[in-house]
Design a protein around this motif. Sequence first.
Motif, PDB file in Angstrom:
ATOM      1  N   VAL A 242       3.871  49.281  34.899  1.00 45.03           N
ATOM      2  CA  VAL A 242       4.579  49.944  35.989  1.00 45.03           C
ATOM      3  C   VAL A 242       5.438  48.920  36.722  1.00 45.03           C
ATOM      4  CG1 VAL A 242       2.948  51.824  36.330  1.00 45.03           C
ATOM      5  CG2 VAL A 242       2.548  49.639  37.471  1.00 45.03           C
ATOM      6  N   ALA A 243       6.464  49.421  37.417  1.00 45.58           N
ATOM      7  CA  ALA A 243       7.439  48.556  38.077  1.00 45.58           C
ATOM      8  C   ALA A 243       7.628  49.003  39.522  1.00 45.58           C
ATOM      9  CB  ALA A 243       8.770  48.614  37.322  1.00 45.58           C
ATOM     10  N   PRO A 244       8.214  48.127  40.354  1.00 38.94           N
ATOM     11  CA  PRO A 244       8.499  48.505  41.741  1.00 38.94           C
ATOM     12  C   PRO A 244       9.321  49.793  41.804  1.00 38.94           C
ATOM     13  CG  PRO A 244       8.818  46.155  41.454  1.00 38.94           C
ATOM     14  CD  PRO A 244       8.592  46.721  40.085  1.00 38.94           C
ATOM     15  N   GLY A 245       8.933  50.691  42.693  1.00 34.50           N
ATOM     16  CA  GLY A 245       9.619  51.960  42.840  1.00 34.50           C
ATOM     17  C   GLY A 245       9.027  53.079  42.020  1.00 34.50           C
ATOM     18  N   ASP A 246       8.122  52.768  41.088  1.00 32.83           N
ATOM     19  CA  ASP A 246       7.513  53.797  40.252  1.00 32.83           C
ATOM     20  C   ASP A 246       6.486  54.615  41.033  1.00 32.83           C
ATOM     21  OD1 ASP A 246       8.945  53.103  38.010  1.00 32.83           O
ATOM     22  OD2 ASP A 246       7.313  51.997  37.036  1.00 32.83           O
ATOM     23  N   THR A 247       6.288  55.854  40.576  1.00 29.53           N
ATOM     24  CA  THR A 247       5.205  56.707  41.053  1.00 29.53           C
ATOM     25  C   THR A 247       4.405  57.160  39.854  1.00 29.53           C
ATOM     26  OG1 THR A 247       6.473  57.510  42.957  1.00 29.53           O
ATOM     27  CG2 THR A 247       4.609  58.845  42.252  1.00 29.53           C
ATOM     28  N   VAL A 248       3.098  56.955  39.913  1.00 27.80           N
ATOM     29  CA  VAL A 248       2.208  57.296  38.808  1.00 27.80           C
ATOM     30  C   VAL A 248       1.274  58.414  39.247  1.00 27.80           C
ATOM     31  CG1 VAL A 248       0.449  56.441  37.207  1.00 27.80           C
ATOM     32  CG2 VAL A 248       2.283  54.916  37.981  1.00 27.80           C
ATOM     33  N   THR A 249       1.149  59.436  38.410  1.00 23.93           N
ATOM     34  CA  THR A 249       0.238  60.549  38.678  1.00 23.93           C
ATOM     35  C   THR A 249      -0.610  60.816  37.444  1.00 23.93           C
ATOM     36  OG1 THR A 249       1.747  61.617  40.246  1.00 23.93           O
ATOM     37  CG2 THR A 249       0.053  62.999  39.257  1.00 23.93           C
ATOM     38  N   ALA A 250      -1.887  60.986  37.670  1.00 25.14           N
ATOM     39  CA  ALA A 250      -2.792  61.380  36.587  1.00 25.14           C
ATOM     40  C   ALA A 250      -3.362  62.750  36.910  1.00 25.14           C
ATOM     41  CB  ALA A 250      -3.920  60.373  36.426  1.00 25.14           C
ATOM     42  N   ALA A 251      -3.373  63.632  35.919  1.00 28.29           N
ATOM     43  CA  ALA A 251      -3.993  64.950  36.034  1.00 28.29           C
ATOM     44  C   ALA A 251      -5.178  64.999  35.077  1.00 28.29           C
ATOM     45  CB  ALA A 251      -2.989  66.044  35.704  1.00 28.29           C
ATOM     46  N   LEU A 252      -6.361  65.272  35.613  1.00 31.64           N
ATOM     47  CA  LEU A 252      -7.572  65.335  34.810  1.00 31.64           C
ATOM     48  C   LEU A 252      -8.163  66.733  34.949  1.00 31.64           C
ATOM     49  CD1 LEU A 252      -7.164  62.211  35.384  1.00 31.64           C
ATOM     50  CD2 LEU A 252      -9.632  62.006  35.043  1.00 31.64           C
ATOM     51  N   SER A 253      -8.369  67.397  33.836  1.00 27.26           N
ATOM     52  CA  SER A 253      -8.859  68.776  33.882  1.00 27.26           C
ATOM     53  C   SER A 253     -10.201  68.839  34.611  1.00 27.26           C
ATOM     54  CB  SER A 253      -8.996  69.340  32.470  1.00 27.26           C
ATOM     55  OG  SER A 253      -9.929  68.597  31.707  1.00 27.26           O
ATOM     56  N   GLY A 254     -10.293  69.755  35.558  1.00 28.03           N
ATOM     57  CA  GLY A 254     -11.505  69.927  36.342  1.00 28.03           C
ATOM     58  C   GLY A 254     -11.642  68.980  37.506  1.00 28.03           C
ATOM     59  N   LEU A 255     -10.786  67.961  37.564  1.00 27.53           N
ATOM     60  CA  LEU A 255     -10.881  66.956  38.624  1.00 27.53           C
ATOM     61  C   LEU A 255      -9.602  66.844  39.446  1.00 27.53           C
ATOM     62  CD1 LEU A 255     -12.765  64.127  36.692  1.00 27.53           C
ATOM     63  CD2 LEU A 255     -13.692  65.548  38.528  1.00 27.53           C
ATOM     64  N   GLY A 256      -8.581  67.600  39.101  1.00 27.70           N
ATOM     65  CA  GLY A 256      -7.349  67.576  39.879  1.00 27.70           C
ATOM     66  C   GLY A 256      -6.459  66.400  39.537  1.00 27.70           C
ATOM     67  N   THR A 257      -5.661  65.996  40.509  1.00 28.52           N
ATOM     68  CA  THR A 257      -4.690  64.924  40.298  1.00 28.52           C
ATOM     69  C   THR A 257      -4.921  63.770  41.261  1.00 28.52           C
ATOM     70  OG1 THR A 257      -3.083  65.858  41.849  1.00 28.52           O
ATOM     71  CG2 THR A 257      -2.962  66.599  39.555  1.00 28.52           C
ATOM     72  N   VAL A 258      -4.346  62.633  40.912  1.00 36.55           N
ATOM     73  CA  VAL A 258      -4.364  61.457  41.778  1.00 36.55           C
ATOM     74  C   VAL A 258      -3.043  60.727  41.563  1.00 36.55           C
ATOM     75  CG1 VAL A 258      -5.625  60.110  40.018  1.00 36.55           C
ATOM     76  CG2 VAL A 258      -5.610  59.351  42.407  1.00 36.55           C
ATOM     77  N   THR A 259      -2.442  60.271  42.669  1.00 32.12           N
ATOM     78  CA  THR A 259      -1.098  59.682  42.628  1.00 32.12           C
ATOM     79  C   THR A 259      -1.067  58.371  43.407  1.00 32.12           C
ATOM     80  OG1 THR A 259      -0.023  61.840  42.444  1.00 32.12           O
ATOM     81  CG2 THR A 259       1.326  60.039  43.290  1.00 32.12           C
ATOM     82  N   VAL A 260      -0.258  57.432  42.928  1.00 33.04           N
ATOM     83  CA  VAL A 260      -0.020  56.205  43.675  1.00 33.04           C
ATOM     84  C   VAL A 260       1.427  55.764  43.430  1.00 33.04           C
ATOM     85  CG1 VAL A 260      -0.722  54.544  41.867  1.00 33.04           C
ATOM     86  CG2 VAL A 260      -1.008  53.956  44.290  1.00 33.04           C
ATOM     87  N   GLY A 261       2.023  55.152  44.432  1.00 33.40           N
ATOM     88  CA  GLY A 261       3.361  54.613  44.305  1.00 33.40           C
ATOM     89  C   GLY A 261       3.334  53.088  44.354  1.00 33.40           C
ATOM     90  N   PHE A 262       4.452  52.490  43.945  1.00 29.61           N
ATOM     91  CA  PHE A 262       4.585  51.040  43.955  1.00 29.61           C
ATOM     92  C   PHE A 262       5.825  50.681  44.751  1.00 29.61           C
ATOM     93  CE2 PHE A 262       1.953  52.130  40.445  1.00 29.61           C
ATOM     94  CZ  PHE A 262       0.989  51.127  40.408  1.00 29.61           C
ATOM     95  N   ALA A 263       5.645  49.881  45.774  1.00 31.50           N
ATOM     96  CA  ALA A 263       6.741  49.567  46.678  1.00 31.50           C
ATOM     97  C   ALA A 263       7.832  48.776  45.979  1.00 31.50           C
ATOM     98  CB  ALA A 263       6.231  48.768  47.884  1.00 31.50           C
ATOM     99  N   GLU A 264       9.058  48.979  46.443  1.00 32.32           N
ATOM    100  CA  GLU A 264      10.170  48.189  45.942  1.00 32.32           C
ATOM    101  C   GLU A 264      10.006  46.746  46.395  1.00 32.32           C
ATOM    102  OE1 GLU A 264      12.551  49.186  44.046  1.00 32.32           O
ATOM    103  OE2 GLU A 264      12.795  51.352  44.295  1.00 32.32           O
ATOM    104  N   GLY A 265      10.506  45.821  45.573  1.00 31.97           N
ATOM    105  CA  GLY A 265      10.410  44.408  45.910  1.00 31.97           C
ATOM    106  C   GLY A 265      10.046  43.598  44.694  1.00 31.97           C
ATOM    107  N   ALA A 266      10.113  42.296  44.837  1.00 33.11           N
ATOM    108  CA  ALA A 266       9.824  41.402  43.720  1.00 33.11           C
ATOM    109  C   ALA A 266       8.348  41.393  43.419  1.00 33.11           C
ATOM    110  CB  ALA A 266      10.299  40.000  44.037  1.00 33.11           C
TER     111      ALA A 266
END
Length: 260
Positions: free
Chosen positions: A234-258
């Motif tokens: 993953v790289a700065p500015g990316d947003t990652v989301t995981a969807a797991l059946s029966g457990l819903g979703t979880v998301t995290v972002g990565f701040a811009e920068g070096a």
Amino acid sequence: MVAAFERLTQAAASGVPCAPVRDLIGRDDLAAAYAVQAALTEARVAAGARIAGRKIGLTSEAVQRQLGVDQPDFGILFDDMAYADGDVIPAGRVLQPRAEAEIAFVLRSDLAEGPLDTAQVRDAIAYAVAALEVCGSRIAGWDISFGDTVADNASSGAYVLGTERRTLDAIEPVDVAMSMTVNGAEVSTGTGAACMGDPVEAVVWLARMARDLGEPLRAGQVVLSGALGPMRPVAPGDTVTAALSGLGTVTVGFAEGATA
């Protein structure tokens, strides 16, 4: 061991990845690698960090073959590694970040005595929750052997837990299906069966290993049970989301920068 400890400590403090430590402790010397990890853990705790749980790595047969090993490994989760669903991880917080989706378990009782079999472990789990692990390596270019990753706290960086909690009466981890996206594009898929055949069996392995090494799993701790699909950079500015059946979703972002 001291030289490996110092090399990894410097990399973490400076934010500049270091050379592998296998030249100092060997490629597959389990005792030496975990001794370095234990020394790094002791230093973190002495500096004020609190142990929040464990992470299991190398649960995939394909990854084990890649590193030439026949067993998983584990690392320590500290309180400052935890992020909430929807948080943004600061730039540079995790070196060379890679994301993977998995099932996390929170324990309601200790796993310190008894047979530590499947029945006991299932009973000790309070609930399961969707999770993203952000792996990070202090080793430059992820040029790791088994010894390198174990010494480097199993290449741990950060983790994010979802908000939907399910008991094992409500969900069977082995049957969970996972899809992970980066910026909306699917990059990884898998199932619970990809994690040592069953994520609960991964926790059985961990419970026994942790007790053998003198630091059993404790009530209230989080256990990241291992990836359900391939890990992705993953790289700065990316947003990652995981969807797991029966457990819903979880998301995290990565701040811009070096980042390193």
